[in-house]
Design a protein around this motif. Structure first.
Motif, PDB file in Angstrom:
ATOM      1  N   GLU A  56      12.889 -12.097  10.938  1.00 41.36           N
ATOM      2  CA  GLU A  56      13.962 -11.201  10.185  1.00 41.36           C
ATOM      3  C   GLU A  56      13.227 -10.388   9.288  1.00 41.36           C
ATOM      4  OE1 GLU A  56      17.209 -13.883   9.220  1.00 41.36           O
ATOM      5  OE2 GLU A  56      17.857 -14.081  11.148  1.00 41.36           O
ATOM      6  N   TYR A  57      12.448 -11.371   8.347  1.00 37.51           N
ATOM      7  CA  TYR A  57      11.611 -10.862   7.235  1.00 37.51           C
ATOM      8  C   TYR A  57      10.632  -9.815   7.674  1.00 37.51           C
ATOM      9  CZ  TYR A  57       8.489 -11.086   2.881  1.00 37.51           C
ATOM     10  OH  TYR A  57       7.779 -10.760   1.919  1.00 37.51           O
ATOM     11  N   ASP A  58       9.762 -10.063   8.857  1.00 39.48           N
ATOM     12  CA  ASP A  58       8.880  -9.169   9.192  1.00 39.48           C
ATOM     13  C   ASP A  58       9.560  -7.994   9.826  1.00 39.48           C
ATOM     14  OD1 ASP A  58       7.043 -11.339   9.011  1.00 39.48           O
ATOM     15  OD2 ASP A  58       6.918 -11.720  10.910  1.00 39.48           O
ATOM     16  N   ARG A  59      10.651  -7.999  10.335  1.00 45.18           N
ATOM     17  CA  ARG A  59      11.255  -6.698  10.660  1.00 45.18           C
ATOM     18  C   ARG A  59      11.579  -5.871   9.517  1.00 45.18           C
ATOM     19  NH1 ARG A  59      12.651 -10.260  14.961  1.00 45.18           N
ATOM     20  NH2 ARG A  59      11.924  -9.470  16.948  1.00 45.18           N
ATOM     21  N   TRP A  60      12.380  -6.647   8.687  1.00 47.52           N
ATOM     22  CA  TRP A  60      12.531  -5.906   7.118  1.00 47.52           C
ATOM     23  C   TRP A  60      11.415  -5.404   6.557  1.00 47.52           C
ATOM     24  CZ3 TRP A  60      11.275  -6.001   2.315  1.00 47.52           C
ATOM     25  CH2 TRP A  60      12.119  -5.482   1.267  1.00 47.52           C
ATOM     26  N   LEU A  61      10.262  -5.980   6.552  1.00 48.36           N
ATOM     27  CA  LEU A  61       9.085  -5.410   6.067  1.00 48.36           C
ATOM     28  C   LEU A  61       8.615  -4.086   6.703  1.00 48.36           C
ATOM     29  CD1 LEU A  61       6.771  -8.708   5.484  1.00 48.36           C
ATOM     30  CD2 LEU A  61       7.643  -7.083   3.603  1.00 48.36           C
ATOM     31  N   ALA A  62       8.730  -4.127   8.104  1.00 46.37           N
ATOM     32  CA  ALA A  62       8.080  -3.224   8.992  1.00 46.37           C
ATOM     33  C   ALA A  62       9.307  -1.747   8.641  1.00 46.37           C
ATOM     34  CB  ALA A  62       8.436  -3.514  10.518  1.00 46.37           C
ATOM     35  N   ALA A  63      10.342  -2.179   8.406  1.00 49.05           N
ATOM     36  CA  ALA A  63      11.374  -1.079   8.022  1.00 49.05           C
ATOM     37  C   ALA A  63      11.044  -0.469   6.935  1.00 49.05           C
ATOM     38  CB  ALA A  63      12.993  -1.466   8.250  1.00 49.05           C
ATOM     39  N   GLN A  64      10.763  -1.241   5.958  1.00 46.94           N
ATOM     40  CA  GLN A  64      10.161  -0.702   4.386  1.00 46.94           C
ATOM     41  C   GLN A  64       8.964   0.272   4.809  1.00 46.94           C
ATOM     42  OE1 GLN A  64      12.604  -1.453   2.369  1.00 46.94           O
ATOM     43  NE2 GLN A  64      13.091  -2.567   4.176  1.00 46.94           N
ATOM     44  N   CYS A  65       8.217   0.146   5.863  1.00 50.57           N
ATOM     45  CA  CYS A  65       7.238   1.034   6.080  1.00 50.57           C
ATOM     46  C   CYS A  65       7.334   2.071   7.209  1.00 50.57           C
ATOM     47  CB  CYS A  65       5.890   0.179   6.525  1.00 50.57           C
ATOM     48  SG  CYS A  65       5.458  -1.242   5.367  1.00 50.57           S
ATOM     49  N   ALA A  69       0.699  -1.162   0.069  1.00 51.45           N
ATOM     50  CA  ALA A  69       0.100  -0.070  -0.035  1.00 51.45           C
ATOM     51  C   ALA A  69       0.766   1.363  -0.094  1.00 51.45           C
ATOM     52  CB  ALA A  69      -1.003   0.037   1.087  1.00 51.45           C
ATOM     53  N   GLN A  70       1.936   1.302   0.718  1.00 54.72           N
ATOM     54  CA  GLN A  70       2.908   2.587   0.914  1.00 54.72           C
ATOM     55  C   GLN A  70       3.789   2.657  -0.470  1.00 54.72           C
ATOM     56  OE1 GLN A  70       2.988   4.549   3.445  1.00 54.72           O
ATOM     57  NE2 GLN A  70       1.054   3.538   4.132  1.00 54.72           N
ATOM     58  N   VAL A  71       4.097   1.663  -1.046  1.00 48.96           N
ATOM     59  CA  VAL A  71       4.763   1.589  -2.418  1.00 48.96           C
ATOM     60  C   VAL A  71       3.876   2.190  -3.418  1.00 48.96           C
ATOM     61  CG1 VAL A  71       5.736   0.260  -4.381  1.00 48.96           C
ATOM     62  CG2 VAL A  71       6.474  -0.171  -1.870  1.00 48.96           C
ATOM     63  N   LEU A  72       2.411   1.631  -3.429  1.00 53.93           N
ATOM     64  CA  LEU A  72       1.595   1.994  -4.322  1.00 53.93           C
ATOM     65  C   LEU A  72       1.146   3.657  -4.189  1.00 53.93           C
ATOM     66  CD1 LEU A  72      -0.716  -0.925  -4.932  1.00 53.93           C
ATOM     67  CD2 LEU A  72       0.812  -0.135  -6.336  1.00 53.93           C
ATOM     68  N   ALA A  73       1.208   4.069  -3.079  1.00 59.68           N
ATOM     69  CA  ALA A  73       1.166   5.377  -2.454  1.00 59.68           C
ATOM     70  C   ALA A  73       2.260   6.376  -3.027  1.00 59.68           C
ATOM     71  CB  ALA A  73       0.321   5.344  -1.152  1.00 59.68           C
ATOM     72  N   GLY A  74       3.170   5.735  -3.499  1.00 64.56           N
ATOM     73  CA  GLY A  74       4.431   6.573  -3.558  1.00 64.56           C
ATOM     74  C   GLY A  74       5.169   7.004  -2.433  1.00 64.56           C
ATOM     75  N   ARG A  75       4.717   6.463  -1.018  1.00 64.76           N
ATOM     76  CA  ARG A  75       5.334   6.708   0.176  1.00 64.76           C
ATOM     77  C   ARG A  75       6.496   5.752   0.430  1.00 64.76           C
ATOM     78  NH1 ARG A  75      -0.257   6.695   1.855  1.00 64.76           N
ATOM     79  NH2 ARG A  75      -0.934   9.004   1.800  1.00 64.76           N
ATOM     80  N   ALA A  76       6.733   4.783  -0.180  1.00 62.82           N
ATOM     81  CA  ALA A  76       7.896   3.828  -0.215  1.00 62.82           C
ATOM     82  C   ALA A  76       8.154   3.530  -1.489  1.00 62.82           C
ATOM     83  CB  ALA A  76       7.450   2.702   0.798  1.00 62.82           C
TER      84      ALA A  76
END
Length: 533
Positions: free
Chosen positions: A458-467, A412-419
């Motif tokens: 590790e993957y979940d924390r990486w995802l959270a960091a992207q947001c 959602a953040q990538v599609l919004a242009g925020r990430a």
């Protein structure tokens, strides 16, 4: 050709896009909520008449017990299934899975499947998600479109960059929860983006073994198992000893099966994927004591946190024998195992061998090869179609619902242009490097999306960091309780669901505290919104 989220164009973020979501299960609901929160307009296509996906239980089974026929049943749930994770761990970050929500009926920490379905219905009601769902609708085809943006001119305020792919989504009314035989009634709609959330627990994955066509007994897949009725007095051989294989073996033994033989290549903790035994032992050595299992797992008499012996594994219940993996079936009703043992008079062979990923509505951009969906950047974005085509929920051996939220939030953040995503070339290179690292480590291709052990956290924390959420509230106690659950399966075997979690008191207290805080925050937000009307 699609470009990354960093593409330069006249459109300026934040973008507000129309987004088709394929599937109304837990992943689809999480995607709808996160997309709406980011300012998008989701439409969820669900082929059945209710939400829930695999948690929406049905007694229906397919005409072909191996799942190879034309009639397809989406559900794979069996009647007596209970969760294999503590409910607190399973729940969405935004909606605690305790017993304080309206409609809760089963207070057990490892609750029955109907409680999970009620929870998903309560989640959808709490966040008013049903307004976004089109029930009884099957997605037939997703295809890139050259048409203008679905929300108007590509230069309008809030629309996506013009070099992002847009999608023509073709659907038709479902016939008894499935696609109709003809294309009559089909319709198409243009969307700015598509999120695929159709699950991966409905298309049976079957081994190809010599003698299958000649074997006179019943062969079935656990996908079409609902109850142990009808197996009393029979000798049943199950292939696969992960969660469903162990559960069903225990049900059959308790319901009076004459003999239950559980075959596996490798013996693992079904929850964590930790290898606890080699899968080569014969029926003659099938009764495994806790001490023997600990030795096979490398235990040295030490202990892990909570006082659970390191490597200790509780024995299977009476009536279940462990055996080497199945190698061949014979016309006289016998089978041969990989260690050469031949067992006569088998009434039923049940394959508990997992499921295929399947995307019959999508032609191109990804392939499925030995259960690797690829190429995908971080299990979510195909580089050639990013960011407007994405997938939620492919990883397994994970705590799924919170991960669905994080993947959906990132999308959602990538599609919004925020990430921003890396360039297509960078995503392709990263993905190729990941596949090469798996091969170098000897990881089978079919385990590409497996995240056992610490990998999921590790993957979940990486995802959270992207947001932009590096703190990841609530995940410390989730990880702790998850590990305690793995200990409990070692210690208590079949009884782990009804035993207190070892060494989990602090994590359980944190879960209760967070749930109370979330409810207070939610109540305050609702009150503020009501006052503003």
């Amino acid at each position: 050709m699609a470009a990354s989220a960093s593409s330069q164009s006249s459109a300026q973020p934040p973008y507000s896009l129309s987004v088709a979501v394929v599937g109304g299960g837990a992943a689809g609901l999480a995607a709808a909520l996160e997309l709406r929160r980011a300012g998008h307009r989701p439409v969820v296509y669900e082929q059945r008449a209710s939400i829930g996906g695999v948690w929406d239980y049905t007694e229906e089974v397919e005409d072909d017990p191996l799942g190879r026929g034309q009639r397809h049943v989406h559900g794979s749930m069996y009647a007596q299934l209970r969760t294999n994770l503590p409910r607190e761990v399973m729940g969405f970050q935004s909606f605690p899975f305790d017993t304080a929500w309206r409609g809760s009926k089963d207070p057990r920490q490892f609750c029955e499947h109907s409680e999970v379905q009620r929870y998903l219905e309560a989640f959808a009601e709490e966040f008013q998600l049903l307004q976004h769902v089109r029930f009884g609708t099957v997605v037939q085809r997703l295809a890139p479109s050259d048409a203008a943006a679905a929300n108007g001119s590509s230069s309008s305020s809030g629309s996506a960059p013009p070099d992002w792919l847009r999608w023509q989504v073709t659907t038709q009314p479902a016939a008894d929860g499935q696609a109709a035989a003809s294309s009559s009634g089909s319709s198409s709609e243009l969307f700015d983006a598509v999120v695929v959330c159709n699950g991966h627990y409905s298309r049976p994955r079957l081994p190809q073994l010599p003698g299958q066509d000649a074997f006179p007994g019943l062969q079935t897949h656990s996908h079409n198992y609902r109850r142990p009725d009808g197996f009393a007095g029979q000798t049943v051989l199950l292939v696969g000893a992960s969660s469903s294989g162990v559960d069903i073996a225990e049900e059959l033994a308790a319901a009076g099966a004459r003999q239950v033989i559980l075959c596996a290549r490798v013996w693992e903790n079904p929850l964590t994927g930790e290898v606890v035994e080699a899968g080569s032992q014969t029926l003659a050595s099938a009764s495994v004591s806790t001490a023997a299992a600990a030795a096979a797992a490398g235990g040295k008499g030490g202990s892990s946190s909570g006082g659970v012996p390191a490597g200790a594994v509780a024995a299977l219940p009476a009536g279940i024998s462990k055996a080497a993996n199945l190698a061949e079936l014979h016309a006289d009703g016998s089978v041969t195992l990989e260690d050469g043992t031949r067992i006569p008079d088998i009434d039923c062979v049940m394959y508990c061998t997992g499921y295929h990923y399947s995307f019959p509505f999508l032609d191109g951009f990804v392939t499925v090869q030995d259960n690797r969906v690829g190429p995908l950047y971080q299990h979510v974005f195909p580089p050639a179609a990013a960011p407007t085509l994405s997938f939620v929920g492919l990883p397994w051996k994970v705590v799924p619902f919170p991960q669905f939220e994080l993947q959906s939030r990132w999308i959602a953040q990538v599609l919004a242009g925020r990430a921003q995503l890396p360039s297509r070339q960078e995503m392709e290179a990263h993905t190729a490097q990941f596949y090469a690292s798996l091969e170098a480590a000897g990881v089978p291709t079919r385990y590409t999306h497996r995240m056992s052990g610490a990998l999921q956290w590790e993957y979940d924390r990486w995802l959270a960091a992207q947001c932009g959420d590096s703190a990841l509230p609530g995940f410390a106690w989730r990880e702790a309780m998850y590990n305690c659950c793995g200990m409990s399966r070692k210690l208590h075997g079949a009884g782990y669901r009804d035993a207190p979690l070892p060494a989990a008191a602090e994590a359980e207290a944190e879960a209760r505290k967070e749930a109370a805080q979330l409810r207070q925050q939610r109540a305050a937000a609702v009150a503020a919104a009501t006052a503003a009307r």
